[in-house]
Design a protein around this motif. Structure first.
Motif, PDB file in Angstrom:
ATOM      1  N   ASN A 269     -25.630  23.255 -52.760  1.00 39.27           N
ATOM      2  CA  ASN A 269     -24.437  23.285 -53.595  1.00 39.27           C
ATOM      3  C   ASN A 269     -23.716  21.939 -53.530  1.00 39.27           C
ATOM      4  OD1 ASN A 269     -22.207  24.415 -55.147  1.00 39.27           O
ATOM      5  ND2 ASN A 269     -21.069  24.385 -53.206  1.00 39.27           N
ATOM      6  N   THR A 270     -23.486  21.323 -54.683  1.00 46.03           N
ATOM      7  CA  THR A 270     -22.908  19.982 -54.741  1.00 46.03           C
ATOM      8  C   THR A 270     -21.669  19.985 -55.623  1.00 46.03           C
ATOM      9  OG1 THR A 270     -25.108  18.987 -54.482  1.00 46.03           O
ATOM     10  CG2 THR A 270     -23.352  17.563 -55.301  1.00 46.03           C
ATOM     11  N   VAL A 271     -20.572  19.422 -55.102  1.00 43.89           N
ATOM     12  CA  VAL A 271     -19.324  19.341 -55.857  1.00 43.89           C
ATOM     13  C   VAL A 271     -18.803  17.909 -55.823  1.00 43.89           C
ATOM     14  CG1 VAL A 271     -18.702  21.737 -55.391  1.00 43.89           C
ATOM     15  CG2 VAL A 271     -17.906  19.944 -53.840  1.00 43.89           C
ATOM     16  N   ILE A 272     -17.966  17.592 -56.806  1.00 41.80           N
ATOM     17  CA  ILE A 272     -17.335  16.270 -56.868  1.00 41.80           C
ATOM     18  C   ILE A 272     -16.002  16.316 -56.125  1.00 41.80           C
ATOM     19  CG2 ILE A 272     -16.498  14.440 -58.382  1.00 41.80           C
ATOM     20  CD1 ILE A 272     -19.476  14.984 -58.617  1.00 41.80           C
ATOM     21  N   ALA A 273     -15.768  15.344 -55.267  1.00 48.89           N
ATOM     22  CA  ALA A 273     -14.537  15.303 -54.470  1.00 48.89           C
ATOM     23  C   ALA A 273     -13.307  15.149 -55.361  1.00 48.89           C
ATOM     24  CB  ALA A 273     -14.597  14.134 -53.486  1.00 48.89           C
ATOM     25  N   ASN A 274     -12.326  15.990 -55.120  1.00 55.89           N
ATOM     26  CA  ASN A 274     -11.044  15.883 -55.815  1.00 55.89           C
ATOM     27  C   ASN A 274      -9.931  16.347 -54.882  1.00 55.89           C
ATOM     28  OD1 ASN A 274      -8.837  15.809 -57.464  1.00 55.89           O
ATOM     29  ND2 ASN A 274      -9.548  17.322 -58.922  1.00 55.89           N
ATOM     30  N   PRO A 275      -9.377  15.434 -54.089  1.00 62.26           N
ATOM     31  CA  PRO A 275      -8.322  15.825 -53.150  1.00 62.26           C
ATOM     32  C   PRO A 275      -7.033  16.261 -53.840  1.00 62.26           C
ATOM     33  CG  PRO A 275      -8.568  13.437 -53.210  1.00 62.26           C
ATOM     34  CD  PRO A 275      -9.703  14.008 -54.007  1.00 62.26           C
ATOM     35  N   PHE A 276      -6.928  15.994 -55.132  1.00 63.04           N
ATOM     36  CA  PHE A 276      -5.698  16.309 -55.867  1.00 63.04           C
ATOM     37  C   PHE A 276      -5.750  17.653 -56.584  1.00 63.04           C
ATOM     38  CE2 PHE A 276      -6.672  11.719 -56.127  1.00 63.04           C
ATOM     39  CZ  PHE A 276      -5.673  11.238 -55.297  1.00 63.04           C
ATOM     40  N   ALA A 277      -6.838  18.411 -56.408  1.00 65.48           N
ATOM     41  CA  ALA A 277      -7.073  19.620 -57.202  1.00 65.48           C
ATOM     42  C   ALA A 277      -5.909  20.605 -57.135  1.00 65.48           C
ATOM     43  CB  ALA A 277      -8.358  20.299 -56.757  1.00 65.48           C
ATOM     44  N   ASN A 278      -5.282  20.760 -55.972  1.00 66.98           N
ATOM     45  CA  ASN A 278      -4.208  21.738 -55.821  1.00 66.98           C
ATOM     46  C   ASN A 278      -2.828  21.105 -55.793  1.00 66.98           C
ATOM     47  OD1 ASN A 278      -6.038  23.915 -55.694  1.00 66.98           O
ATOM     48  ND2 ASN A 278      -6.420  23.511 -53.529  1.00 66.98           N
ATOM     49  N   MET A 279      -2.744  19.860 -56.240  1.00 63.73           N
ATOM     50  CA  MET A 279      -1.454  19.175 -56.253  1.00 63.73           C
ATOM     51  C   MET A 279      -0.790  19.265 -57.622  1.00 63.73           C
ATOM     52  SD  MET A 279      -1.980  15.634 -54.152  1.00 63.73           S
ATOM     53  CE  MET A 279      -2.865  15.560 -52.587  1.00 63.73           C
ATOM     54  N   LEU A 280       0.518  19.246 -57.611  1.00 68.38           N
ATOM     55  CA  LEU A 280       1.254  19.088 -58.856  1.00 68.38           C
ATOM     56  C   LEU A 280       1.150  17.641 -59.297  1.00 68.38           C
ATOM     57  CD1 LEU A 280       4.508  21.088 -58.023  1.00 68.38           C
ATOM     58  CD2 LEU A 280       2.561  21.847 -59.400  1.00 68.38           C
ATOM     59  N   LEU A 281       1.264  17.406 -60.590  1.00 72.52           N
ATOM     60  CA  LEU A 281       1.198  16.047 -61.127  1.00 72.52           C
ATOM     61  C   LEU A 281       2.530  15.695 -61.775  1.00 72.52           C
ATOM     62  CD1 LEU A 281      -2.309  16.141 -62.875  1.00 72.52           C
ATOM     63  CD2 LEU A 281      -1.781  15.672 -60.477  1.00 72.52           C
ATOM     64  N   SER A 282       2.995  14.489 -61.539  1.00 70.31           N
ATOM     65  CA  SER A 282       4.206  14.040 -62.210  1.00 70.31           C
ATOM     66  C   SER A 282       3.900  13.789 -63.685  1.00 70.31           C
ATOM     67  CB  SER A 282       4.743  12.761 -61.562  1.00 70.31           C
ATOM     68  OG  SER A 282       3.918  11.657 -61.920  1.00 70.31           O
TER      69      SER A 282
END
Length: 359
Positions: free
Chosen positions: A318-331
């Motif tokens: 199983n391979t995924v692309i890193a996204n540390p911001f997935a659960n963050m709100l965005l300005s």
């Protein structure tokens, strides 16, 4: 030049994570949200001219500083305090076990004594620091201490670039530790929060592929291989009679003739998957482990369309692309689509920005 800068530094009230890689300058500014999480305030990526940074060394300080200055202007922030990082290859680290309950002054003496054994340079030639990791699980009367040291010239080069760009470096970290800090946010996105699972974090940059195998946040294995996106850029330049800079720009814009995908892109992705498979085989043969539960792709090459599918197909993992911001709100300043494209290459900058929230 005397620097009031350590490897591990207390949090700054307002802080930008500044990553100077071999191909670009990346900046991330985070804030806390109302629910105790994080919000992406701003980020910027500025491409570096070729050969400004080579093997982690800043070769052209003026050009690097100019790129940092442009990135900061694009960031459109008043914050000037930055956290910067050194490549892991420029830092010597060692964990030692010492008796618990010692004063900081006593720890400093112990650390210098230990450093003399492990660092092949005179202590006056290095920036040396330490951090208490915590008690030793099997011995509550002892603690584990992490020592980190780097040649002063390596530290001073990065500090000089930031200062020449008008910024104030207040935290010095190590790129590999910054990546691990950002990875903690990604691990929570995996099934069961990644607990008890073996995860291969694969960062494929311009010149180097870094493999870090982790379980429950602990490193099991680290390997570096000479493979990166510059190979694809060079092939583009050769096939379409472009300069390296033109080829890199067209690659980033995905604005190349149809034959690019079949003749260059697909073979490159297959080569990347093959290099990763070899790296994983080294892990299996040199440890007692025989499986990987997940692969997390990071770095500039991770965002190439189809990279995760090719890797998953070859490795059967199983391979995924890193996204540390997935659960963050965005300005309001951050465009969701752009961040999704850039997220995997912002791991170091994100991890550095998180230092603002360190206790």
């Amino acid at each position: 030049m005397q620097l009031d800068l350590s490897i591990f530094n207390p949090k700054a009230r307002s802080l930008i994570g500044l990553d100077i890689s071999s191909s670009s300058v990346k900046m991330v500014e985070l804030a806390s949200d109302a629910k105790g999480g994080y919000r992406v305030e701003r980020y910027a990526i500025e491409v570096l001219p070729r050969d400004v940074v080579s093997d982690g060394n800043i070769v052209n300080l003026e050009a690097a500083a100019e790129s940092v200055r442009r990135a900061w202007k694009r960031l459109a922030t008043v914050t000037k305090q930055v956290a910067i990082a050194l490549p892991a290859s420029h830092v010597i680290t060692k964990k030692i076990i010492v008796a618990a309950g010692q004063r900081e002054e006593e720890l400093e003496v112990l650390v210098e004594s230990e450093a003399n054994q492990y660092i092949p340079f005179a202590l006056e030639e290095v920036n040396l620091d330490f951090q208490v990791v915590g008690p030793v699980p099997s011995s509550p009367d002892e603690i584990e201490v992490l020592i980190a040291a780097s040649r002063k010239e390596k530290v001073e080069d990065r500090v000089a670039v930031a200062e020449a760009a008008g910024l104030k470096p207040v935290v010095l970290d190590v790129e590999s530790y910054a990546v691990l800090a950002a990875f903690e946010l990604i691990e929570k996105q995996l099934p069961e929060g990644g607990q008890g699972q073996i995860v291969a974090l694969v960062d494929v940059g311009a010149n180097v592929m870094n493999l870090t195998v982790l379980r429950n946040g602990q490193q099991l294995y680290v390997r570096e291989q000479a493979f990166g996106g510059n190979q694809l850029t060079q092939d583009i330049a050769r096939l379409f009679s472009m300069s390296f800079e033109e080829a890199e720009a067209e690659k980033r814009r995905n604005n190349l003739p149809e034959q690019y995908e079949t003749e260059l892109l697909r073979p490159f992705l297959e080569s990347m998957a093959l290099e990763l498979s070899r790296a994983l085989q080294f892990f299996f043969t040199s440890t007692q482990f025989n499986q990987i539960n997940h692969i997390v792709l990071a770095g500039g090459c991770a965002v190439i369309a189809g990279a995760d599918e090719v890797v998953a197909s070859r490795t059967q993992i199983n391979t995924v692309i890193a996204n540390p911001f997935a659960n963050m709100l965005l300005s309001d300043r951050v465009r969701t689509k752009n961040l999704l494209t850039d997220a995997s290459s912002l791991m170091v900058a994100c991890g550095l920005a998180l230092r603002r929230f360190d206790e």
